[in-house]
Enzyme design. Structure first.
Site, short mmCIF file in Angstrom:
data_model
loop_
_atom_site.label_atom_id
_atom_site.label_comp_id
_atom_site.label_asym_id
_atom_site.label_seq_id
_atom_site.Cartn_x
_atom_site.Cartn_y
_atom_site.Cartn_z
N HIS A 115 -8.89 11.34 -33.70
CA HIS A 115 -7.84 10.32 -33.59
C HIS A 115 -6.78 10.54 -34.67
CE1 HIS A 115 -6.21 6.59 -32.01
NE2 HIS A 115 -5.77 6.42 -33.25
N ALA A 116 -5.52 10.63 -34.25
CA ALA A 116 -4.45 11.00 -35.17
C ALA A 116 -4.31 10.00 -36.31
CB ALA A 116 -3.13 11.08 -34.40
N TYR A 160 0.21 -2.81 -33.51
CA TYR A 160 0.81 -1.95 -32.49
C TYR A 160 1.60 -2.77 -31.47
CZ TYR A 160 -2.48 1.39 -34.46
OH TYR A 160 -3.19 2.19 -35.33
N HIS A 217 -10.16 2.05 -32.77
CA HIS A 217 -9.86 1.04 -33.78
C HIS A 217 -10.95 -0.02 -33.93
CE1 HIS A 217 -6.25 3.07 -32.50
NE2 HIS A 217 -5.65 2.70 -33.61
N HIS A 233 4.85 7.41 -40.49
CA HIS A 233 3.99 6.88 -41.56
C HIS A 233 4.24 7.63 -42.87
CE1 HIS A 233 1.68 4.17 -39.08
NE2 HIS A 233 1.20 5.12 -38.32
N GLU A 238 3.90 0.98 -38.10
CA GLU A 238 3.63 1.63 -36.82
C GLU A 238 4.91 1.93 -36.03
OE1 GLU A 238 0.90 2.87 -36.26
OE2 GLU A 238 -0.31 1.82 -37.75
N HIS A 256 5.33 9.90 -34.37
CA HIS A 256 4.73 8.65 -34.86
C HIS A 256 4.09 8.84 -36.24
CE1 HIS A 256 2.34 4.85 -34.44
NE2 HIS A 256 1.48 5.52 -35.17
N GLU A 257 3.29 9.87 -36.37
CA GLU A 257 2.58 10.09 -37.63
C GLU A 257 3.55 10.40 -38.77
OE1 GLU A 257 -0.35 9.22 -37.95
OE2 GLU A 257 -0.79 9.02 -35.83
#
Ligand code: X8Z
Ligand code: ZN
Length: 656
Positions: free
Chosen positions: A369-370, A537, A527, A403, A427, A399-400
């Site tokens: 999971h990323a 999210y 999660h 962060h 997020e 997306h990552e």
């Protein structure tokens, strides 16, 4: 903040250096000391987490849980010490820091050392079970074992009803053994939350939004109310197409709901893989990101092959394949980085490229999971993914990196402010970039051949809606379930029933076969065993449209929202960076106002963006009876959730 990157499970660990409070220490000095102690202990604690996620064994789990134990003990101690400053004179920043300190973990731990140790053991075990989860069929030489990535590929690519059902059911066997652990986990975090003064762990989670727990619950209802009609239209259209593919008997399940295993995604949270069935105008052209990435992979493969020379054996060929996979994963990441640097943000440090996990290692279990990691609050940032050349993974990289850029921007803040303005902000950063990946942008990077016709526009909108709109009710239901579990309105004897009741109510999705209490289907979603709160999210999927609009304004863009890209625009970049730098140092409402002009979350920008698609969907659905009937109305969670008290099944509304 005391959490790691936002994708990461919270709760870390620390060597308990427990410096004793100096005599006569003021509140401001106390906050400075905690920030300092935390910064010092942080790197080794994150290292243990990184190891346990990238090398799952009993040993790394032991180390991780031990570090967790030490950190949570330390955190409880800090919180205890902070009590003596309640009501005392201090700066507004210190008052905010002390509020954030209490909320800095999603895993509040009981003070009792044995229970605390038990909690961290369970957390590490559940994480390991998820990461190493494997579904095997057949016996002996015929045995075939598959992990999540391979089972997801089946849902992505197969259109065979039973093949998909097998992959879906197979993955959901992995979480069956988690049920007991999860039940105990809930008892323990609730005990910790109560000791900290919250009614339960769910109330604690809802306390992190610069408003009361009841207010944020009501906010999510309000926002969902705004977007629900759009979701219902998409649901209706999708059902018609599934009926056409599988027949009405199999294309829907009771009450007009969508069968869970046919949605192209293990959790029905992103329907983008159903593009082949749902594409509005197959001849009008549309982005083909997956196609372009696969071509890139092939080119890498040919290059690596040429490099290796002729006459390769099987093992050498396999190495060539791996090299080509790693190449494409890095190329995808460079492309994402380019978006950020085009806005004037810095390049990722060289260590990022050396230390990240880009593709799935072959020699050990990892959590695929990323996630995004800030290892030391000083530039050692990493991502951990198992990248494949497809659209979903491509946008996940954007997306990552969102962060990581948030981390890098707020690293100069004191540790307690090193977090998103709220968790939805964290997020939403990378996803805002994804919204700016317009057909023109995709064309410029060779990933779209779409023209500018109305039909191409509907295609592009559908592509985005399958990722973003389908997600909305999912983003809501996970924590509706957990809030209910934490506050006791959902008991262990109905964990699974309540899960599917909520899936039905919010998503209009149902399993094709009975899912009794011998299953623990919530545990099949990362999660839940990873204990990452999920409301973030949902909020992100609203906020990212607000950010997008704000940045388009900053870029001076005039025109329909859906056509805007701020790629390459330094003014937009500066505005975004200024927001990132603030971290959690002020209430999110103030930060939101600086970017969007408003201090309220609002789905208006979502609706503005998707207006053309919504019109089109209404026409397509004309004459259909849209909506669904979920048979079991769930009395769910969360105090202050007005919607939960109303009977479920709304709308069997006829379209006109
Ligand atoms: O978990 C994630 C990220 C890491 S924070 C990959 N996401 C949610 C999910 O996969 O369920 C991104 C969208 C929703
Ligand atoms: Zn994330």
């Amino acid at each position: 903040m005391l959490t790691l990157a936002s994708c990461k499970k919270d709760a870390a660990e620390s060597p308990t250096t427990a410096a004793h409070a100096p005599e006569g220490e003021t509140a401001d000095q106390f906050v400075a000391r905690i920030n300092d102690e935390y910064r010092k202990m942080y790197p080794e604690m994150v290292a243990s987490q990184w190891l346990s996620a990238t090398y799952i064994t009993d040993d790394t789990q032991l180390l991780e849980s031990k570090y967790n134990e030490r950190y949570l003990t330390q955190l409880n101690d800090w919180i205890e010490q902070s009590r003596k400053f309640e009501g005392k004179q201090m700066s507004p920043e210190s008052a905010r820091a002390l509020r954030l300190l209490k909320l800095s973990t999603a895993m509040p731990a009981p003070k009792d050392p044995e229970k605390l140790a038990e909690l961290t053991r369970i957390a590490s075990r559940m994480g390991g079970m998820y990461g190493a989860g494997t579904y095997c069929t057949g016996e002996g030489d015929n045995q075939k074992c598959r992990q999540l990535g391979e089972l997801e590929d089946v849902l992505r690519n197969s259109r065979d009803y039973n093949t998909q059902l097998d992959a879906w059911q197979g993955w959901h066997t992995v979480s069956q053994p988690m049920r007991k652990d999860y039940q105990r986990f809930v008892e323990l975090v609730n005990e910790g939350a109560k000791e900290m003064g919250y009614a339960d762990a769910g109330e604690m989670w809802r306390s992190g939004y610069d408003m009361t727990p009841a207010e944020i619950a009501a906010e999510t209802d309000r926002l969902w109310g705004q977007v629900k009609p759009l979701y219902e239209q998409l649901h209706c259209y999708t059902r018609t197409k599934l009926d056409a593919e599988y027949g009405k008997e199999r294309g829907e399940v009771t009450g007009g709901m969508l069968p869970a295993h046919l949605m192209g995604n293990m959790w029905q949270q992103d329907w983008g893989n159903l593009w082949d069935l749902l594409q509005p105008y197959p001849n009008a052209g549309s982005p083909d990101i997956t196609g372009a990435l696969q071509k890139q992979y092939q080119a890498n493969y040919s290059r690596e092959l040429a490099k290796a020379g002729p006459g390769l054996n099987t093992e050498q060929l396999f190495k060539v394949e791996r090299a080509a996979q790693l190449d494409v994963a890095k190329q995808m990441t460079e492309r994402a980085q380019d978006f950020y640097t085009s806005l004037g943000m810095p390049k990722l440090p060289e260590s990022y490229w050396q230390k990240s996990q880009f593709i799935k290692p072959l020699d050990r279990d990892v959590v695929c999971h990323a996630s995004a990691w800030d290892m030391n609050m000083a530039g050692d940032v990493r991502t951990k993914m198992c990248i494949k050349p497809n659209e979903e993974d491509f946008t996940t990289i954007y997306h990552e990196l969102g962060h990581l850029y948030y981390d890098l921007a707020y690293n100069k803040q004191p540790p307690l402010f090193q977090n998103g303005a709220n968790d939805g902000f964290h997020e939403a950063i990378g996803d805002t970039m994804v919204l700016a990946m317009t057909p023109d942008y995709l064309k410029s990077i060779g990933m779209s051949d779409a023209g500018l016709s109305d039909e191409a526009l509907v295609n592009a909108q559908m592509r985005m809606a399958l990722a973003k709109v389908s997600f909305l009710p999912f983003g809501l239901m996970i924590d509706r379930w957990r809030w209910g579990v934490f506050d006791g309105s959902i008991t262990p004897s109905e964990y699974n029933k309540a899960w599917w009741d909520l899936k039905a109510r919010y998503q209009g999705v149902a399993p094709a076969t009975p899912r009794g209490e011998d299953f623990f289907d919530p545990g099949a979603k990362y999660h839940v065993p990873g204990n990452t709160p999920y409301t973030r999210y949902f909020l992100s999927h609203i906020l990212q449209f607000q950010f997008y609009k704000g940045l388009c304004d900053a870029a001076g863009y005039k025109g329909p929202l859906y056509n805007c890209t701020f790629y390459g625009n330094k003014a937009a970049g500066q505005k975004f960076w200024a927001m990132l730098e603030k971290g959690a140092s002020q209430p999110w409402q103030a930060t939101l106002k600086e970017v969007t002009g408003s201090d309220k979350m609002d789905a208006g920008a979502v609706l503005e963006y998707f207006a053309p698609l919504q019109n089109w969907l209404k026409q397509q659905n004309e004459g259909q009876t849209c909506g669904w009937q979920d048979t079991a109305a769930v009395e769910t969670p969360a105090a202050g959730n007005p919607e939960a008290a109303t009977p479920a099944a709304e709308s069997a509304a006829k379209q006109d």
